[in-house]
Enzyme design. Sequence first.
Site, PDB file in Angstrom:
ATOM      1  N   ALA A 172       0.497  11.022   8.437  1.00  0.00           N
ATOM      2  CA  ALA A 172       1.635  10.855   7.537  1.00  0.00           C
ATOM      3  C   ALA A 172       2.363  12.172   7.313  1.00  0.00           C
ATOM      4  O   ALA A 172       3.598  12.218   7.249  1.00  0.00           O
ATOM      5  CB  ALA A 172       1.151  10.284   6.201  1.00  0.00           C
ATOM      6  N   LYS A 225     -12.741   5.496  16.372  1.00  0.00           N
ATOM      7  CA  LYS A 225     -12.463   6.934  16.519  1.00  0.00           C
ATOM      8  C   LYS A 225     -12.726   7.681  15.216  1.00  0.00           C
ATOM      9  O   LYS A 225     -13.009   8.889  15.233  1.00  0.00           O
ATOM     10  CB  LYS A 225     -11.042   7.169  17.022  1.00  0.00           C
ATOM     11  CG  LYS A 225      -9.925   6.498  16.215  1.00  0.00           C
ATOM     12  CD  LYS A 225      -9.482   7.273  15.007  1.00  0.00           C
ATOM     13  CE  LYS A 225      -8.460   6.483  14.210  1.00  0.00           C
ATOM     14  NZ  LYS A 225      -8.018   7.185  12.991  1.00  0.00           N
ATOM     15  N   GLY A 283       0.837  -1.192   0.000  1.00  0.00           N
ATOM     16  CA  GLY A 283       0.000   0.000   0.000  1.00  0.00           C
ATOM     17  C   GLY A 283       0.870   1.239   0.000  1.00  0.00           C
ATOM     18  O   GLY A 283       1.572   1.508   0.981  1.00  0.00           O
ATOM     19  N   SER A 324      -0.547   7.617   1.457  1.00  0.00           N
ATOM     20  CA  SER A 324       0.236   8.522   2.284  1.00  0.00           C
ATOM     21  C   SER A 324       0.881   7.799   3.466  1.00  0.00           C
ATOM     22  O   SER A 324       2.098   7.891   3.677  1.00  0.00           O
ATOM     23  CB  SER A 324      -0.633   9.688   2.768  1.00  0.00           C
ATOM     24  OG  SER A 324      -1.791   9.210   3.433  1.00  0.00           O
TER      25      SER A 324
END
EC number: 1.1.1.94
Length: 338
Positions: free
Chosen positions: A145, A196, A9, A12
Amino acid sequence: MTEKIAVLGAGSWGSILANLLDENGNEVRLWSYSPAQVAELNDHHTNERYVHDFHYSESLTAYSDLAAALDGVAAILFVVPTKAIRSVAQQVAAVLAQTGNRPIIVHASKGLELGTHKRLSQVLAEKIPADLRQAIVVLSGPSHAEEVAKRDITLITAASEDDDAAKLVQDAFMNDYFRIYTNHDVIGVELGAALKNIIALGAGALHGLGYGDDAKAALMTRGLAEISRLGVALGAEPLTFIGLSGVGDLIVTATSVHSRNWRAGNELGAGQDLQTVIDTMGMVIEGIPSTKAAYELAQQQNIEMPITEAIYDVLYKGADIKEVIPQLMRREGKPEIQ
């Protein structure tokens, strides 16, 4: 100790974690399904769609061939969207079955699988059987990131039922600006990470609607309460939710303009329709599918999650975002601690 690590993956978070691991002296293979993105990373050492104005280490190598990326690695780090975890894990298992290599499996994705409501470590364990891997480790906590790219101070958690595996991941990632704590409560760490994002959508919506700090503090506090209720019912340890992967991740995700979930909620609160928000974000908004999964899971477990239910009504039932807040405020009074 130098390790050979594959990072799956190149968004970012995945690309920045790969760069950090490379800077720490590891041999890193960054895999992407996009040949164009792989070429950009290898030829120009940039990833402009995801991280603007950042130059990646020239020793970091990107791959579009999954088998080549996984060749001989000691660890595989999944940083793909939640909806892709199962399919990518199945591809990884097919490669590992051919090689006999048994790496540690790590994931830094945050969500619950739609339909099954499974945590991502459960999906990984299901698709990559124990004879093809070592332990599974979850990497989670308050992190963006953009700030790790600037080498800002960041603290996160490596959670695993295997203490030795968590320690190996801790050693691979730790440096002067990126600190890792270990934890054995995989359930709590994963649920805190997924849920969250739902509260962050709500916090962004409050901002878009013009509400102030009192309202945001109330939402985050009561949001943490319902995250904890569901988490404990599913076997998590209560103290996990006041740690880095609980309240820590909630604070950063529900208050920062770097958070795509907060930005999405802010746009919804300002009057933008949901599909336009999704189309213009350019990246996956994990809080949207997580809201559906958490709502359904709470219904199954008979757990009261009024904030999650209100956000579900906005996202999936077309409720007016301006009306759900008064409805929450008119709920029957009750003790704060139950």
